[in-house]
Motif scaffolding. Structure first.
Motif, PDB file in Angstrom:
ATOM      1  N   PHE A 172       1.259  -0.920   0.038  1.00 30.54           N
ATOM      2  CA  PHE A 172       0.117  -0.110  -0.102  1.00 30.54           C
ATOM      3  C   PHE A 172       0.775   1.614  -0.564  1.00 30.54           C
ATOM      4  O   PHE A 172      -0.036   2.101  -0.540  1.00 30.54           O
ATOM      5  CB  PHE A 172      -0.640  -0.341   1.105  1.00 30.54           C
ATOM      6  N   LYS A 173       1.384   1.074   0.523  1.00 28.10           N
ATOM      7  CA  LYS A 173       2.760   2.455   0.408  1.00 28.10           C
ATOM      8  C   LYS A 173       3.542   2.660  -0.330  1.00 28.10           C
ATOM      9  O   LYS A 173       3.893   4.162  -0.505  1.00 28.10           O
ATOM     10  CB  LYS A 173       3.962   2.583   1.642  1.00 28.10           C
ATOM     11  N   TYR A 174       3.430   1.536  -2.086  1.00 27.55           N
ATOM     12  CA  TYR A 174       4.310   2.060  -3.294  1.00 27.55           C
ATOM     13  C   TYR A 174       2.174   2.574  -3.746  1.00 27.55           C
ATOM     14  O   TYR A 174       2.246   2.556  -5.100  1.00 27.55           O
ATOM     15  CB  TYR A 174       4.482   1.089  -3.536  1.00 27.55           C
ATOM     16  N   GLY A 175       1.417   2.309  -3.535  1.00 22.88           N
ATOM     17  CA  GLY A 175       0.147   2.790  -4.698  1.00 22.88           C
ATOM     18  C   GLY A 175      -0.234   1.264  -4.734  1.00 22.88           C
ATOM     19  O   GLY A 175       0.225   0.561  -5.239  1.00 22.88           O
ATOM     20  N   ILE A 176      -1.616   1.929  -4.176  1.00 23.05           N
ATOM     21  CA  ILE A 176      -2.927   0.685  -5.204  1.00 23.05           C
ATOM     22  C   ILE A 176      -2.745   0.478  -6.525  1.00 23.05           C
ATOM     23  O   ILE A 176      -2.234   1.492  -7.389  1.00 23.05           O
ATOM     24  CB  ILE A 176      -4.374   0.809  -4.639  1.00 23.05           C
ATOM     25  N   PRO A 177      -2.459  -0.588  -7.325  1.00 22.92           N
ATOM     26  CA  PRO A 177      -2.010  -0.663  -8.537  1.00 22.92           C
ATOM     27  C   PRO A 177      -3.534  -0.082  -9.059  1.00 22.92           C
ATOM     28  O   PRO A 177      -4.580  -0.732  -9.106  1.00 22.92           O
ATOM     29  CB  PRO A 177      -2.100  -2.379  -8.923  1.00 22.92           C
ATOM     30  N   PRO A 281     -19.056 -29.761 -13.114  1.00 20.37           N
ATOM     31  CA  PRO A 281     -20.811 -29.716 -13.217  1.00 20.37           C
ATOM     32  C   PRO A 281     -20.490 -27.875 -13.283  1.00 20.37           C
ATOM     33  O   PRO A 281     -21.311 -27.298 -13.694  1.00 20.37           O
ATOM     34  CB  PRO A 281     -20.991 -29.996 -11.750  1.00 20.37           C
ATOM     35  N   VAL A 282     -20.149 -27.799 -12.315  1.00 22.14           N
ATOM     36  CA  VAL A 282     -19.521 -26.089 -12.228  1.00 22.14           C
ATOM     37  C   VAL A 282     -18.319 -25.481 -13.608  1.00 22.14           C
ATOM     38  O   VAL A 282     -17.921 -25.827 -12.767  1.00 22.14           O
ATOM     39  CB  VAL A 282     -19.514 -25.272 -11.155  1.00 22.14           C
ATOM     40  N   PRO A 283     -18.301 -25.040 -14.406  1.00 22.03           N
ATOM     41  CA  PRO A 283     -17.292 -24.487 -15.381  1.00 22.03           C
ATOM     42  C   PRO A 283     -16.718 -23.406 -14.747  1.00 22.03           C
ATOM     43  O   PRO A 283     -16.354 -22.630 -15.475  1.00 22.03           O
ATOM     44  CB  PRO A 283     -18.494 -24.021 -16.304  1.00 22.03           C
ATOM     45  N   ILE A 284     -16.172 -23.289 -13.730  1.00 24.13           N
ATOM     46  CA  ILE A 284     -15.321 -22.007 -13.065  1.00 24.13           C
ATOM     47  C   ILE A 284     -14.207 -22.317 -13.558  1.00 24.13           C
ATOM     48  O   ILE A 284     -13.487 -21.632 -13.121  1.00 24.13           O
ATOM     49  CB  ILE A 284     -15.109 -22.447 -10.890  1.00 24.13           C
ATOM     50  N   ARG A 285     -13.654 -23.176 -14.727  1.00 21.98           N
ATOM     51  CA  ARG A 285     -12.378 -23.067 -14.779  1.00 21.98           C
ATOM     52  C   ARG A 285     -12.354 -22.816 -15.917  1.00 21.98           C
ATOM     53  O   ARG A 285     -11.127 -22.834 -16.682  1.00 21.98           O
ATOM     54  CB  ARG A 285     -11.669 -24.724 -14.438  1.00 21.98           C
ATOM     55  N   ASN A 286     -13.076 -21.528 -16.716  1.00 19.70           N
ATOM     56  CA  ASN A 286     -13.017 -20.963 -18.185  1.00 19.70           C
ATOM     57  C   ASN A 286     -11.943 -20.219 -17.470  1.00 19.70           C
ATOM     58  O   ASN A 286     -12.089 -18.961 -18.290  1.00 19.70           O
ATOM     59  CB  ASN A 286     -14.240 -21.417 -17.954  1.00 19.70           C
ATOM     60  N   TYR A 287     -10.410 -20.245 -17.082  1.00 20.73           N
ATOM     61  CA  TYR A 287      -9.580 -19.017 -17.756  1.00 20.73           C
ATOM     62  C   TYR A 287      -8.634 -19.695 -17.173  1.00 20.73           C
ATOM     63  O   TYR A 287      -8.447 -20.881 -16.633  1.00 20.73           O
ATOM     64  CB  TYR A 287      -9.833 -18.030 -15.674  1.00 20.73           C
ATOM     65  N   GLU A 288      -7.595 -18.177 -17.660  1.00 22.28           N
ATOM     66  CA  GLU A 288      -5.940 -18.817 -17.479  1.00 22.28           C
ATOM     67  C   GLU A 288      -5.616 -17.877 -16.302  1.00 22.28           C
ATOM     68  O   GLU A 288      -5.794 -16.982 -15.597  1.00 22.28           O
ATOM     69  CB  GLU A 288      -4.986 -18.417 -18.645  1.00 22.28           C
ATOM     70  N   MET A 289      -4.322 -18.116 -15.880  1.00 23.12           N
ATOM     71  CA  MET A 289      -3.864 -17.658 -14.672  1.00 23.12           C
ATOM     72  C   MET A 289      -2.250 -17.761 -14.330  1.00 23.12           C
ATOM     73  O   MET A 289      -1.631 -17.444 -15.198  1.00 23.12           O
ATOM     74  CB  MET A 289      -4.215 -18.672 -13.216  1.00 23.12           C
ATOM     75  N   LYS A 290      -2.064 -16.127 -14.017  1.00 17.40           N
ATOM     76  CA  LYS A 290      -0.057 -15.366 -13.115  1.00 17.40           C
ATOM     77  C   LYS A 290      -0.527 -15.499 -12.025  1.00 17.40           C
ATOM     78  O   LYS A 290      -1.238 -15.080 -12.140  1.00 17.40           O
ATOM     79  CB  LYS A 290      -0.059 -14.730 -14.420  1.00 17.40           C
ATOM     80  N   ILE A 291       0.353 -15.134 -11.839  1.00 14.69           N
ATOM     81  CA  ILE A 291       0.763 -14.700 -10.442  1.00 14.69           C
ATOM     82  C   ILE A 291       2.333 -13.562 -10.696  1.00 14.69           C
ATOM     83  O   ILE A 291       2.708 -14.021 -11.322  1.00 14.69           O
ATOM     84  CB  ILE A 291       1.387 -15.106  -9.211  1.00 14.69           C
ATOM     85  N   GLU A 292       1.885 -12.036  -9.612  1.00 15.57           N
ATOM     86  CA  GLU A 292       3.008 -11.171 -10.312  1.00 15.57           C
ATOM     87  C   GLU A 292       3.439 -10.691  -8.702  1.00 15.57           C
ATOM     88  O   GLU A 292       2.571 -10.701  -7.778  1.00 15.57           O
ATOM     89  CB  GLU A 292       2.822 -10.428 -10.654  1.00 15.57           C
ATOM     90  N   HIS A 293       4.706 -10.410  -8.449  1.00 15.40           N
ATOM     91  CA  HIS A 293       4.322  -9.777  -6.947  1.00 15.40           C
ATOM     92  C   HIS A 293       5.204  -8.453  -6.798  1.00 15.40           C
ATOM     93  O   HIS A 293       6.044  -8.173  -7.858  1.00 15.40           O
ATOM     94  CB  HIS A 293       5.397 -10.823  -5.924  1.00 15.40           C
ATOM     95  N   ARG A 294       4.365  -7.739  -6.862  1.00 15.50           N
ATOM     96  CA  ARG A 294       4.627  -6.281  -7.734  1.00 15.50           C
ATOM     97  C   ARG A 294       5.754  -5.838  -6.693  1.00 15.50           C
ATOM     98  O   ARG A 294       6.976  -5.066  -7.631  1.00 15.50           O
ATOM     99  CB  ARG A 294       3.308  -5.038  -8.268  1.00 15.50           C
TER     100      ARG A 294
END
Length: 304
Positions: A172-177, A281-294
Protein backbone atom coordinates in the motif's frame (compact mmCIF):
# COMPACT_ATOMS: atom_id res chain seq x y z
CA UNK A 1 -7.89 -26.32 -44.04
CA UNK A 2 -7.90 -24.18 -40.91
CA UNK A 3 -8.82 -20.60 -41.75
CA UNK A 4 -8.35 -17.85 -39.15
CA UNK A 5 -9.33 -14.19 -39.33
CA UNK A 6 -7.04 -12.15 -37.10
CA UNK A 7 -8.58 -8.83 -36.13
CA UNK A 8 -8.84 -6.39 -33.24
CA UNK A 9 -8.23 -2.81 -32.21
CA UNK A 10 -5.25 -0.87 -33.52
CA UNK A 11 -2.31 -1.09 -31.13
CA UNK A 12 -3.36 -4.42 -29.56
CA UNK A 13 -0.57 -6.38 -31.28
CA UNK A 14 -2.11 -7.78 -34.45
CA UNK A 15 1.07 -7.43 -36.53
CA UNK A 16 3.09 -9.20 -33.84
CA UNK A 17 0.49 -11.97 -33.56
CA UNK A 18 0.43 -12.46 -37.32
CA UNK A 19 4.21 -12.91 -37.38
CA UNK A 20 3.93 -15.46 -34.57
CA UNK A 21 1.29 -17.41 -36.48
CA UNK A 22 3.54 -17.39 -39.52
CA UNK A 23 6.23 -19.00 -37.35
CA UNK A 24 3.63 -21.61 -36.38
CA UNK A 25 3.26 -22.67 -40.01
CA UNK A 26 0.33 -20.48 -41.06
CA UNK A 27 0.23 -18.85 -44.47
CA UNK A 28 -0.44 -15.25 -43.44
CA UNK A 29 -1.89 -12.34 -45.41
CA UNK A 30 -2.28 -8.96 -43.75
CA UNK A 31 -4.92 -6.35 -44.65
CA UNK A 32 -6.62 -8.43 -47.35
CA UNK A 33 -9.38 -6.37 -49.03
CA UNK A 34 -12.81 -7.56 -47.87
CA UNK A 35 -14.14 -8.17 -51.43
CA UNK A 36 -11.32 -10.69 -51.95
CA UNK A 37 -11.82 -12.71 -48.75
CA UNK A 38 -14.29 -15.28 -50.12
CA UNK A 39 -12.33 -15.76 -53.34
CA UNK A 40 -9.12 -16.16 -51.34
CA UNK A 41 -10.73 -18.85 -49.18
CA UNK A 42 -11.92 -20.73 -52.27
CA UNK A 43 -8.45 -20.66 -53.81
CA UNK A 44 -6.78 -21.67 -50.54
CA UNK A 45 -9.20 -24.55 -50.08
CA UNK A 46 -8.93 -25.86 -53.63
CA UNK A 47 -7.22 -29.12 -54.48
CA UNK A 48 -4.56 -27.27 -56.46
CA UNK A 49 -3.04 -25.78 -53.29
CA UNK A 50 -1.28 -27.42 -50.38
CA UNK A 51 -2.31 -24.82 -47.82
CA UNK A 52 -3.47 -26.39 -44.56
CA UNK A 53 -3.37 -23.37 -42.28
CA UNK A 54 -4.21 -19.81 -43.32
CA UNK A 55 -4.48 -16.60 -41.29
CA UNK A 56 -5.80 -13.32 -42.69
CA UNK A 57 -5.48 -9.95 -41.01
CA UNK A 58 -8.66 -7.86 -41.22
CA UNK A 59 -8.93 -4.52 -39.44
CA UNK A 60 -9.99 -0.90 -39.63
CA UNK A 61 -7.59 -0.25 -42.51
CA UNK A 62 -10.23 -1.73 -44.83
CA UNK A 63 -12.17 1.49 -44.39
CA UNK A 64 -15.82 1.46 -45.39
CA UNK A 65 -15.44 -2.04 -46.83
CA UNK A 66 -15.18 -3.36 -43.26
CA UNK A 67 -18.96 -3.30 -42.94
CA UNK A 68 -19.17 -5.82 -45.81
CA UNK A 69 -17.46 -8.36 -43.56
CA UNK A 70 -20.78 -8.99 -41.80
CA UNK A 71 -22.29 -10.37 -45.00
CA UNK A 72 -19.13 -12.30 -45.79
CA UNK A 73 -19.32 -14.11 -42.44
CA UNK A 74 -23.00 -14.92 -43.00
CA UNK A 75 -22.29 -16.38 -46.45
CA UNK A 76 -19.34 -18.42 -45.21
CA UNK A 77 -21.49 -19.91 -42.45
CA UNK A 78 -24.28 -20.69 -44.92
CA UNK A 79 -21.79 -22.48 -47.18
CA UNK A 80 -20.54 -24.53 -44.24
CA UNK A 81 -17.03 -23.08 -44.42
CA UNK A 82 -15.35 -23.09 -41.03
CA UNK A 83 -13.86 -19.72 -40.17
CA UNK A 84 -12.32 -18.90 -36.78
CA UNK A 85 -12.03 -15.32 -35.55
CA UNK A 86 -9.27 -14.21 -33.19
CA UNK A 87 -9.84 -10.75 -31.72
CA UNK A 88 -7.01 -8.86 -29.98
CA UNK A 89 -8.05 -6.20 -27.51
CA UNK A 90 -6.46 -3.92 -24.89
CA UNK A 91 -7.59 -1.32 -22.37
CA UNK A 92 -7.97 2.23 -23.67
CA UNK A 93 -5.25 3.74 -21.39
CA UNK A 94 -2.82 1.05 -22.60
CA UNK A 95 -3.62 1.77 -26.24
CA UNK A 96 -3.17 5.52 -25.71
CA UNK A 97 0.20 4.91 -24.04
CA UNK A 98 1.34 2.66 -26.89
CA UNK A 99 0.42 5.29 -29.45
CA UNK A 100 2.31 7.96 -27.52
CA UNK A 101 5.38 5.75 -27.26
CA UNK A 102 5.41 5.03 -31.00
CA UNK A 103 4.39 8.61 -31.87
CA UNK A 104 1.89 7.31 -34.39
CA UNK A 105 -1.58 8.74 -34.99
CA UNK A 106 -4.68 6.58 -34.73
CA UNK A 107 -6.20 5.83 -38.17
CA UNK A 108 -9.61 7.15 -37.05
CA UNK A 109 -8.46 10.08 -34.93
CA UNK A 110 -8.79 12.55 -37.83
CA UNK A 111 -6.59 15.10 -36.11
CA UNK A 112 -8.32 14.67 -32.75
CA UNK A 113 -7.05 12.95 -29.62
CA UNK A 114 -6.14 9.27 -29.81
CA UNK A 115 -8.95 8.23 -27.45
CA UNK A 116 -11.53 9.59 -29.90
CA UNK A 117 -10.14 7.38 -32.64
CA UNK A 118 -10.16 4.37 -30.31
CA UNK A 119 -13.80 5.01 -29.44
CA UNK A 120 -14.80 5.14 -33.12
CA UNK A 121 -12.81 2.02 -33.93
CA UNK A 122 -14.42 0.01 -31.14
CA UNK A 123 -17.87 0.78 -32.51
CA UNK A 124 -16.84 -0.28 -36.02
CA UNK A 125 -15.28 -3.53 -34.81
CA UNK A 126 -17.93 -4.50 -32.26
CA UNK A 127 -19.62 -7.02 -34.59
CA UNK A 128 -16.32 -8.84 -35.10
CA UNK A 129 -15.68 -8.98 -31.36
CA UNK A 130 -19.16 -10.38 -30.77
CA UNK A 131 -18.51 -13.06 -33.42
CA UNK A 132 -15.01 -13.91 -32.15
CA UNK A 133 -14.09 -17.46 -31.17
CA UNK A 134 -11.11 -16.20 -29.17
CA UNK A 135 -10.56 -12.85 -27.46
CA UNK A 136 -7.11 -12.08 -26.09
CA UNK A 137 -6.57 -8.95 -23.99
CA UNK A 138 -2.94 -7.92 -24.48
CA UNK A 139 -3.03 -5.05 -21.95
CA UNK A 140 -0.72 -6.82 -19.51
CA UNK A 141 0.78 -9.57 -21.68
CA UNK A 142 4.46 -9.72 -22.50
CA UNK A 143 5.35 -10.81 -26.02
CA UNK A 144 6.30 -14.29 -24.83
CA UNK A 145 2.99 -14.57 -22.96
CA UNK A 146 1.04 -13.66 -26.10
CA UNK A 147 2.98 -16.30 -28.02
CA UNK A 148 2.15 -18.86 -25.33
CA UNK A 149 -1.57 -18.05 -25.61
CA UNK A 150 -1.49 -18.35 -29.40
CA UNK A 151 0.32 -21.67 -29.19
CA UNK A 152 -2.36 -23.04 -26.86
CA UNK A 153 -4.99 -22.32 -29.48
CA UNK A 154 -3.27 -22.89 -32.80
CA UNK A 155 -0.51 -25.40 -32.04
CA UNK A 156 -1.63 -27.47 -29.07
CA UNK A 157 -5.34 -27.18 -29.96
CA UNK A 158 -6.29 -26.75 -26.32
CA UNK A 159 -9.65 -25.31 -25.39
CA UNK A 160 -9.05 -21.60 -24.99
CA UNK A 161 -10.09 -19.72 -21.86
CA UNK A 162 -11.13 -16.14 -22.58
CA UNK A 163 -10.64 -14.88 -19.00
CA UNK A 164 -7.08 -14.22 -17.82
CA UNK A 165 -6.76 -13.98 -14.02
CA UNK A 166 -3.75 -12.30 -12.39
CA UNK A 167 -3.17 -12.60 -8.65
CA UNK A 168 -1.04 -9.59 -7.74
CA UNK A 169 0.63 -8.84 -4.42
CA UNK A 170 1.55 -5.22 -3.68
CA UNK A 171 2.45 -2.75 -0.93
CA UNK A 172 0.00 0.00 0.00
CA UNK A 173 2.86 2.40 0.65
CA UNK A 174 3.71 2.18 -3.07
CA UNK A 175 0.13 2.76 -4.17
CA UNK A 176 -2.81 0.57 -5.15
CA UNK A 177 -2.31 -1.01 -8.62
CA UNK A 178 -4.22 1.06 -11.16
CA UNK A 179 -5.35 -2.03 -13.07
CA UNK A 180 -6.64 -3.97 -10.05
CA UNK A 181 -10.29 -5.05 -10.32
CA UNK A 182 -10.50 -6.43 -6.77
CA UNK A 183 -8.31 -5.22 -3.89
CA UNK A 184 -7.92 -6.97 -0.52
CA UNK A 185 -6.08 -5.57 2.48
CA UNK A 186 -4.24 -8.17 4.61
CA UNK A 187 -2.70 -5.70 7.05
CA UNK A 188 -5.00 -7.10 9.74
CA UNK A 189 -2.48 -9.94 10.20
CA UNK A 190 0.63 -9.61 12.42
CA UNK A 191 3.56 -8.22 10.46
CA UNK A 192 6.74 -10.39 10.30
CA UNK A 193 8.66 -7.22 9.48
CA UNK A 194 8.91 -6.58 13.21
CA UNK A 195 10.15 -10.08 14.08
CA UNK A 196 13.89 -10.38 14.46
CA UNK A 197 15.43 -12.46 11.69
CA UNK A 198 12.41 -12.23 9.36
CA UNK A 199 12.58 -8.64 8.10
CA UNK A 200 15.02 -9.39 5.25
CA UNK A 201 13.03 -12.39 4.01
CA UNK A 202 9.90 -12.34 1.86
CA UNK A 203 6.69 -14.29 1.39
CA UNK A 204 8.37 -16.75 -0.96
CA UNK A 205 10.56 -17.96 1.93
CA UNK A 206 9.27 -20.83 4.05
CA UNK A 207 9.95 -18.96 7.31
CA UNK A 208 7.59 -16.12 6.30
CA UNK A 209 4.98 -18.51 5.01
CA UNK A 210 5.02 -20.44 8.29
CA UNK A 211 4.78 -17.23 10.32
CA UNK A 212 1.81 -15.80 8.40
CA UNK A 213 -0.10 -19.07 8.12
CA UNK A 214 0.21 -19.92 11.80
CA UNK A 215 -2.72 -17.59 12.41
CA UNK A 216 -6.22 -19.01 12.00
CA UNK A 217 -7.38 -15.66 10.65
CA UNK A 218 -5.16 -16.16 7.59
CA UNK A 219 -6.86 -19.45 6.74
CA UNK A 220 -10.33 -18.02 7.32
CA UNK A 221 -9.50 -15.10 5.05
CA UNK A 222 -8.28 -17.44 2.29
CA UNK A 223 -11.37 -19.65 2.59
CA UNK A 224 -13.75 -16.70 2.32
CA UNK A 225 -11.77 -15.07 -0.49
CA UNK A 226 -11.57 -18.29 -2.47
CA UNK A 227 -15.30 -18.83 -2.06
CA UNK A 228 -16.04 -15.33 -3.37
CA UNK A 229 -13.68 -15.68 -6.35
CA UNK A 230 -15.28 -19.02 -7.22
CA UNK A 231 -18.66 -17.26 -7.21
CA UNK A 232 -17.52 -14.26 -9.26
CA UNK A 233 -15.51 -15.89 -12.05
CA UNK A 234 -18.39 -17.62 -13.90
CA UNK A 235 -20.33 -14.34 -13.85
CA UNK A 236 -17.35 -12.37 -15.16
CA UNK A 237 -17.00 -14.91 -17.99
CA UNK A 238 -20.70 -14.66 -18.82
CA UNK A 239 -20.40 -10.87 -19.02
CA UNK A 240 -17.46 -11.16 -21.41
CA UNK A 241 -14.71 -9.92 -19.09
CA UNK A 242 -11.29 -10.88 -20.45
CA UNK A 243 -8.94 -9.67 -17.67
CA UNK A 244 -9.32 -9.98 -13.89
CA UNK A 245 -6.61 -8.59 -11.61
CA UNK A 246 -6.92 -9.57 -7.95
CA UNK A 247 -4.77 -7.32 -5.76
CA UNK A 248 -3.63 -8.55 -2.33
CA UNK A 249 -1.90 -5.80 -0.38
CA UNK A 250 0.03 -5.33 2.85
CA UNK A 251 2.21 -2.44 4.00
CA UNK A 252 5.32 -3.06 1.91
CA UNK A 253 4.20 -5.83 -0.44
CA UNK A 254 6.94 -8.17 0.75
CA UNK A 255 5.68 -10.50 3.48
CA UNK A 256 1.96 -11.00 4.19
CA UNK A 257 0.60 -10.08 0.77
CA UNK A 258 3.12 -12.30 -1.03
CA UNK A 259 2.33 -15.27 1.20
CA UNK A 260 -1.45 -14.97 0.82
CA UNK A 261 -1.27 -14.21 -2.91
CA UNK A 262 0.78 -17.39 -3.36
CA UNK A 263 -1.76 -19.38 -1.36
CA UNK A 264 -4.73 -18.02 -3.30
CA UNK A 265 -2.98 -18.69 -6.61
CA UNK A 266 -2.18 -22.25 -5.54
CA UNK A 267 -5.81 -22.93 -4.66
CA UNK A 268 -7.16 -21.56 -7.93
CA UNK A 269 -4.41 -23.21 -9.97
CA UNK A 270 -5.24 -26.55 -8.37
CA UNK A 271 -8.82 -26.07 -9.52
CA UNK A 272 -7.40 -25.55 -12.99
CA UNK A 273 -5.54 -28.86 -12.96
CA UNK A 274 -8.48 -30.75 -11.48
CA UNK A 275 -10.92 -29.59 -14.14
CA UNK A 276 -8.56 -30.40 -16.98
CA UNK A 277 -8.52 -33.98 -15.69
CA UNK A 278 -12.22 -34.24 -14.86
CA UNK A 279 -15.33 -32.49 -16.13
CA UNK A 280 -16.78 -30.27 -13.40
CA UNK A 281 -20.53 -29.60 -13.18
CA UNK A 282 -19.81 -25.90 -12.59
CA UNK A 283 -17.38 -24.53 -15.20
CA UNK A 284 -15.39 -22.24 -12.88
CA UNK A 285 -12.15 -23.17 -14.62
CA UNK A 286 -12.78 -21.22 -17.83
CA UNK A 287 -9.74 -19.04 -17.23
CA UNK A 288 -5.96 -18.86 -17.40
CA UNK A 289 -3.82 -17.69 -14.49
CA UNK A 290 -0.57 -16.07 -13.50
CA UNK A 291 0.86 -14.56 -10.32
CA UNK A 292 2.94 -11.41 -9.88
CA UNK A 293 4.63 -9.80 -6.88
CA UNK A 294 4.88 -6.11 -7.78
CA UNK A 295 6.78 -4.73 -4.80
CA UNK A 296 8.63 -7.71 -3.39
CA UNK A 297 12.08 -6.30 -4.20
CA UNK A 298 11.49 -2.58 -3.65
CA UNK A 299 12.85 -2.41 -0.10
CA UNK A 300 16.01 -4.15 -1.24
CA UNK A 301 16.40 -1.76 -4.18
CA UNK A 302 16.05 1.23 -1.88
CA UNK A 303 18.61 -0.17 0.54
CA UNK A 304 16.13 -0.69 3.36
Amino acid sequence: MRFVILTGVSGAGKSTALKMMEDMGYYCVDNLPIPLVERFIELSDSASTELQKVAVGIDIRNGQNLDEMRDVLVRLQAEGRKCEILFLDADDPVLVKRYKETRRSHPLANGERVDKGIERERKRLQFLKESADYIIDTSHLLTRELKKELEKIFVNYREYKNLFVTVLSFGFKYGIPADADLVFDVRFLPNPYYVEGLRSKNGNDQEIRDYVLQYQEAHEFLDKLEDMIRFLIPHYITEGKSQLVIGVGCTGGKHRSVTLANELYARLAKDAEDEEQEQCPVPIRNYEMKIEHRDIEKDALRGK
